[in-house]
Scaffold this active site. Sequence first.
Site, PDB file in Angstrom:
ATOM      1  N   LYS A  52       0.855  -1.042  -0.179  1.00  0.00           N
ATOM      2  CA  LYS A  52      -0.110   0.223   0.104  1.00  0.00           C
ATOM      3  C   LYS A  52       0.923   1.184   0.026  1.00  0.00           C
ATOM      4  CE  LYS A  52      -3.903  -1.817   2.160  1.00  0.00           C
ATOM      5  NZ  LYS A  52      -4.997  -1.979   3.529  1.00  0.00           N
ATOM      6  N   SER A  68      -1.122   0.501   6.100  1.00  0.00           N
ATOM      7  CA  SER A  68      -1.436  -0.609   7.283  1.00  0.00           C
ATOM      8  C   SER A  68      -2.382  -1.562   6.657  1.00  0.00           C
ATOM      9  CB  SER A  68      -2.194   0.455   8.350  1.00  0.00           C
ATOM     10  OG  SER A  68      -2.311  -0.337   9.320  1.00  0.00           O
ATOM     11  N   ASP A  69      -2.634  -2.466   7.162  1.00  0.00           N
ATOM     12  CA  ASP A  69      -3.649  -3.610   6.719  1.00  0.00           C
ATOM     13  C   ASP A  69      -3.908  -4.315   7.962  1.00  0.00           C
ATOM     14  OD1 ASP A  69      -4.985  -4.699   4.130  1.00  0.00           O
ATOM     15  OD2 ASP A  69      -4.142  -6.341   5.153  1.00  0.00           O
ATOM     16  N   GLN A  70      -5.204  -4.974   8.109  1.00  0.00           N
ATOM     17  CA  GLN A  70      -5.471  -5.831   9.163  1.00  0.00           C
ATOM     18  C   GLN A  70      -6.166  -6.872   8.899  1.00  0.00           C
ATOM     19  OE1 GLN A  70      -8.684  -4.511  12.184  1.00  0.00           O
ATOM     20  NE2 GLN A  70      -6.979  -4.112  13.567  1.00  0.00           N
ATOM     21  N   GLY A 105      -0.449  -5.076  10.208  1.00  0.00           N
ATOM     22  CA  GLY A 105       0.607  -4.482   9.574  1.00  0.00           C
ATOM     23  C   GLY A 105       0.716  -3.215   9.387  1.00  0.00           C
TER      24      GLY A 105
END
Length: 192
Positions: A52, A68-70, A105
């Site tokens: 991203k 960010s990633d979740q 992340g």
Amino acid sequence: MLPLLLASSSIYRRDLLARLRLPFNCSSPDIDESHRPGESARELVERLSLEKARALADSHPGHLIIGSDQVAVLNGHIIGKPHTFDKARQQLMDASGASVTFLTGLTLLNSQTDGHQTDCVPFTVHMRTLDTEQIERYLRAEKPYDCAGSFKAEGLGVSLFQRTEGDDATSLVGLPLIRLIDMLLTEGVIIP
């Protein structure tokens, strides 16, 4: 200080980053967020947070880009955003009396140097034992269909929790501010 860019269209992440009182802009990266075969949940969120940030590096030179990633993990399986009442009800029924671990992340990419810091911040929610009536009442009240795990921890979703476990509660909402501050300080950003 290099300008900050949040690589996200999430209002939740935008609201969290605003807490730091630093100027920033937002831009939504266009990437394939598919889970790769054999990839662990941790590997997935770390890879996606970096992708991203990198997706916006060429269009935003000289920026510090936050990606960010979740994902939510229940009984060893990644559970995503439910998008519908029925799927949300099933997710909460499955999570009743169980523990859901959220892996977030986080990447801070310096698009001027191409250097980056990437990490994964875990946070676990131990759910109360819930009945169908409680679940449906909650879903009608809050409509958390765009949230992994089918609840909004920053809202009424906290009523579904027995307890929580982790170093940074903001990671549950999708942007671990404590870890992000460490990364920003490493880049020389002065936090008010």
